[in-house]
Design a protein around this motif. Structure first.
Motif, PDB file in Angstrom:
ATOM      1  N   ASN A 156       0.838  -1.204   0.000  1.00 33.16           N
ATOM      2  CA  ASN A 156       0.000   0.000   0.000  1.00 33.16           C
ATOM      3  C   ASN A 156       0.867   1.247   0.000  1.00 33.16           C
ATOM      4  O   ASN A 156       2.064   1.186   0.299  1.00 33.16           O
ATOM      5  CB  ASN A 156      -0.909   0.003   1.227  1.00 33.16           C
ATOM      6  CG  ASN A 156      -1.864  -1.175   1.270  1.00 33.16           C
ATOM      7  OD1 ASN A 156      -2.305  -1.674   0.233  1.00 33.16           O
ATOM      8  ND2 ASN A 156      -2.180  -1.622   2.472  1.00 33.16           N
ATOM      9  N   SER A 157       0.252   2.365  -0.329  1.00 33.33           N
ATOM     10  CA  SER A 157       0.952   3.658  -0.332  1.00 33.33           C
ATOM     11  C   SER A 157       2.274   3.567  -1.096  1.00 33.33           C
ATOM     12  O   SER A 157       3.323   4.009  -0.618  1.00 33.33           O
ATOM     13  CB  SER A 157       1.208   4.122   1.112  1.00 33.33           C
ATOM     14  OG  SER A 157      -0.007   4.215   1.826  1.00 33.33           O
ATOM     15  N   LEU A 158       2.211   2.995  -2.274  1.00 34.21           N
ATOM     16  CA  LEU A 158       3.423   2.756  -3.044  1.00 34.21           C
ATOM     17  C   LEU A 158       4.075   4.058  -3.474  1.00 34.21           C
ATOM     18  O   LEU A 158       3.398   5.054  -3.767  1.00 34.21           O
ATOM     19  CB  LEU A 158       3.105   1.891  -4.259  1.00 34.21           C
ATOM     20  CG  LEU A 158       2.944   0.400  -3.922  1.00 34.21           C
ATOM     21  CD1 LEU A 158       2.174  -0.318  -5.020  1.00 34.21           C
ATOM     22  CD2 LEU A 158       4.309  -0.233  -3.718  1.00 34.21           C
ATOM     23  N   LYS A 159       5.400   4.022  -3.501  1.00 29.32           N
ATOM     24  CA  LYS A 159       6.214   5.177  -3.855  1.00 29.32           C
ATOM     25  C   LYS A 159       7.063   4.839  -5.087  1.00 29.32           C
ATOM     26  O   LYS A 159       7.357   3.656  -5.328  1.00 29.32           O
ATOM     27  CB  LYS A 159       7.141   5.550  -2.693  1.00 29.32           C
ATOM     28  CG  LYS A 159       6.439   5.800  -1.373  1.00 29.32           C
ATOM     29  CD  LYS A 159       7.446   6.032  -0.264  1.00 29.32           C
ATOM     30  CE  LYS A 159       6.773   6.266   1.074  1.00 29.32           C
ATOM     31  NZ  LYS A 159       7.762   6.485   2.171  1.00 29.32           N
ATOM     32  N   PRO A 160       7.499   5.837  -5.831  1.00 28.33           N
ATOM     33  CA  PRO A 160       8.371   5.549  -6.989  1.00 28.33           C
ATOM     34  C   PRO A 160       9.613   4.741  -6.595  1.00 28.33           C
ATOM     35  O   PRO A 160      10.070   3.904  -7.377  1.00 28.33           O
ATOM     36  CB  PRO A 160       8.739   6.945  -7.490  1.00 28.33           C
ATOM     37  CG  PRO A 160       7.565   7.790  -7.114  1.00 28.33           C
ATOM     38  CD  PRO A 160       7.107   7.254  -5.791  1.00 28.33           C
ATOM     39  N   VAL A 198       6.193   1.917 -10.106  1.00 30.50           N
ATOM     40  CA  VAL A 198       5.356   2.946  -9.484  1.00 30.50           C
ATOM     41  C   VAL A 198       5.683   4.269 -10.178  1.00 30.50           C
ATOM     42  O   VAL A 198       6.774   4.818 -10.014  1.00 30.50           O
ATOM     43  CB  VAL A 198       5.607   3.054  -7.980  1.00 30.50           C
ATOM     44  CG1 VAL A 198       4.640   4.064  -7.351  1.00 30.50           C
ATOM     45  CG2 VAL A 198       5.476   1.694  -7.317  1.00 30.50           C
ATOM     46  N   SER A 199       4.730   4.744 -10.950  1.00 32.65           N
ATOM     47  CA  SER A 199       4.983   5.937 -11.742  1.00 32.65           C
ATOM     48  C   SER A 199       3.665   6.590 -12.121  1.00 32.65           C
ATOM     49  O   SER A 199       2.650   5.912 -12.321  1.00 32.65           O
ATOM     50  CB  SER A 199       5.761   5.581 -13.010  1.00 32.65           C
ATOM     51  OG  SER A 199       5.904   6.711 -13.848  1.00 32.65           O
ATOM     52  N   SER A 200       3.696   7.910 -12.238  1.00 34.62           N
ATOM     53  CA  SER A 200       2.509   8.629 -12.690  1.00 34.62           C
ATOM     54  C   SER A 200       2.557   8.848 -14.197  1.00 34.62           C
ATOM     55  O   SER A 200       1.631   9.428 -14.779  1.00 34.62           O
ATOM     56  CB  SER A 200       2.397   9.970 -11.951  1.00 34.62           C
ATOM     57  OG  SER A 200       3.580  10.715 -12.111  1.00 34.62           O
TER      58      SER A 200
END
Length: 120
Positions: A83-87, A118-120
Motif C-alpha cells: 500500500n501507499s506505493l512510492k516511486p 510505481v509511476s505517474s
C-alpha cells in the motif's frame, strides 16, 4: 524440484496498491521461512519482508507500515500486500522460500521475479 511462481506485479500510480502472490509447487515436505526481496536497476537485491512458518514477520524499515506479508500454508502461498506505493518501490520483486524437500534436507529457492513499477 520445487517451483515458485510469482504474480501480481504491474504498473501503479504513486499512492496506489498492489498484491503480489507466490505459489510453491513440487516436492515439498514442509516450508519454513518465506520472504520477498527486490532489486532495483543498478542496485543490489534487498530484503523486503519475511515470515516464519509460525507467522512471525520482519520488514525492511523502508516498507514498514505500508507492506504486509502473509502466507497460506494450506496452499503453499505467500503474499505481499503493498500500500501507499512510492516511486522508490519500483523494482523486480522476488519470492524466496526455505523448503524441506525430505527429512533433514532443506533447500532455498527463488522465484523468477515480477516487475513492480510505481509511476505517474
Amino acid at each position: 524440484q520445487v517451483q515458485l511462481v510469482e504474480s501480481g506485479g504491474g504498473l501503479v500510480q504513486p499512492g496506489g496498491s498492489l498484491r503480489l502472490s507466490c505459489a510453491l509447487s513440487g516436492r515439498i515436505f514442509s516450508i519454513n521461512a518465506m520472504g520477498w526481496y527486490r532489486q532495483a536497476p543498478g542496485k543490489q537485491r534487498e530484503l523486503v519482508a519475511t515470515i516464519t512458518s509460525g507467522g512471525s514477520t520482519n520488514y525492511a524499515d523502508s516498507v514498514k507500515d505500508r507492506f504486509t506479508i502473509s502466507r497460506d500454508n494450506a496452499w503453499n502461498t505467500v503474499y505481499l500486500q503493498m500500500n501507499s506505493l512510492k516511486p522508490e518501490d519500483t523494482a523486480v520483486y522476488y519470492c524466496n522460500a526455505d523448503v524441506q524437500i525430505r527429512v533433514a534436507i532443506t533447500r532455498n529457492y527463488w522465484g523468477q521475479g515480477t516487475q513492480v513499477t510505481v509511476s505517474s
